[in-house]
Design an enzyme around this catalytic site. Sequence first.
Site, short mmCIF file in Angstrom:
data_model
loop_
_atom_site.label_atom_id
_atom_site.label_comp_id
_atom_site.label_asym_id
_atom_site.label_seq_id
_atom_site.Cartn_x
_atom_site.Cartn_y
_atom_site.Cartn_z
N TYR A 1 0.83 -1.20 0.00
CA TYR A 1 0.00 0.00 0.00
C TYR A 1 0.87 1.25 0.00
O TYR A 1 2.09 1.16 0.19
CB TYR A 1 -0.94 0.00 1.21
CG TYR A 1 -0.28 0.32 2.54
CD1 TYR A 1 0.55 -0.60 3.16
CD2 TYR A 1 -0.48 1.54 3.17
CE1 TYR A 1 1.16 -0.30 4.38
CE2 TYR A 1 0.11 1.85 4.39
CZ TYR A 1 0.93 0.93 4.99
OH TYR A 1 1.53 1.23 6.18
N LYS B 1 6.58 -2.00 1.92
CA LYS B 1 5.37 -1.40 2.52
C LYS B 1 4.19 -2.35 2.35
O LYS B 1 3.27 -2.12 1.57
CB LYS B 1 5.09 -0.02 1.92
CG LYS B 1 4.20 0.83 2.80
CD LYS B 1 4.29 2.28 2.41
CE LYS B 1 3.25 3.14 3.10
NZ LYS B 1 3.27 3.09 4.56
N GLU C 1 11.71 2.38 14.47
CA GLU C 1 10.79 3.41 13.96
C GLU C 1 9.48 3.31 14.72
O GLU C 1 9.31 2.44 15.59
CB GLU C 1 10.56 3.25 12.46
CG GLU C 1 9.86 1.94 12.10
CD GLU C 1 9.60 1.76 10.61
OE1 GLU C 1 9.56 2.75 9.86
OE2 GLU C 1 9.40 0.60 10.20
N LEU D 1 10.98 1.41 7.35
CA LEU D 1 10.44 1.84 6.07
C LEU D 1 11.15 3.14 5.67
O LEU D 1 11.34 4.03 6.52
CB LEU D 1 8.93 2.11 6.20
CG LEU D 1 8.28 2.52 4.89
CD1 LEU D 1 8.10 1.31 3.98
CD2 LEU D 1 6.94 3.18 5.14
N1 PMP Z 1 7.23 3.82 9.06
C1 PMP Z 1 6.07 3.14 9.01
C2 PMP Z 1 5.99 1.79 9.65
C3 PMP Z 1 4.94 3.70 8.38
O1 PMP Z 1 3.78 3.02 8.31
C4 PMP Z 1 5.04 5.00 7.81
C5 PMP Z 1 3.84 5.65 7.18
N2 PMP Z 1 3.51 5.10 5.95
C6 PMP Z 1 6.27 5.66 7.89
C7 PMP Z 1 7.35 5.04 8.52
C8 PMP Z 1 6.45 7.04 7.29
O2 PMP Z 1 6.47 6.97 5.89
P1 PMP Z 1 5.99 8.21 4.99
O3 PMP Z 1 6.80 9.39 5.40
O4 PMP Z 1 6.28 7.77 3.59
O5 PMP Z 1 4.53 8.37 5.26
#
Ligand code: PMP
Length: 285
Positions: free
Chosen positions: A33, A149, A182, A207
């Site tokens: 996603y 993701k 994270e 991620l």
């Molecule tokens: N880490 C995780 C586990 C996430 O789900 C997200 C949000 N999608 C992020 C980091 C931050 O990613 P982004 O800045 O692309 O939203």
Amino acid sequence: MSRCAYVNGRYIPLRQAAVNVEDRGYQFADGVYEVCEVRDGRLVDERRHVDRLVRSLGELRIAMPMSRAALGAVLRETVQRNRVRDGIVYLQITRGVARRDHAFPAADTQPSVVVTARSLDRAANERVAADGIAVITVPENRWPRVDIKSVSLLPNVLAKQAARDAGAKEAWFVDAAGRVTEGSSTNAWIVTRDGKLVTRQTDHAILRGITRTVLLDLLKDQGLRLEERPFSVEEAYAAREAFVTSASQIVMPVVQIDGRPVGNGAPGLLASALRRDFHKYAESA
Ligand code: PMP
């Protein structure tokens, strides 16, 4: 105005929108996603989000179901049909529908594509950012490929609920060495007492957040000192500032970790400045 969803080629009222019970996303969480911010009716950093989507699909050997241009058109159409000015657009692609069997289905199985969009209250988000949020720490218990993701988010769901139960807004995963990986839906950052920004390097343990990537450009441009490395929970407790980043929260100051105030217990100056300047560096289309 009633909301609608894009499901495999059609725009359907949200309440009727559905996928097959044998969709592999439903059966196995066999899909990926993306979440993209919508600001003033435009998609923020679409190019980078689609790049990451293509990478996630490639890692799982799921074919990109349509061209990037067609996908962009669907994202925009879904935003417009739902009259979203400020909010998010959500895209999910799974390996498709097949009789339940763990191994991949026949090569001609069509991936399923679902897109939804919804408004977020920008003013309410700003109020949350003005107060800052509390985070708790939880043991890392996810698979070692969270750089993909994937929609398989059960540990993230449980971690977020643990945060809610503790009166906090986010949970930070902590690896076996006592270092933060994270958040359950965000990347984690601290500012050390001597003013260095620290966030974990992108390997398979986090991620690669798009907000994180854009922020790195901003930091470089403004000559701020950055260290991409793991930081321990103790280091976070002792930090001058902490914050999290994601497409829906941009830069969100963290004012409490495991019940201890960060710095003076108020949103940090640097985090607040980065939040203010972020969209000067993001792409919008
Ligand atoms: N880490 C995780 C586990 C996430 O789900 C997200 C949000 N999608 C992020 C980091 C931050 O990613 P982004 O800045 O692309 O939203």
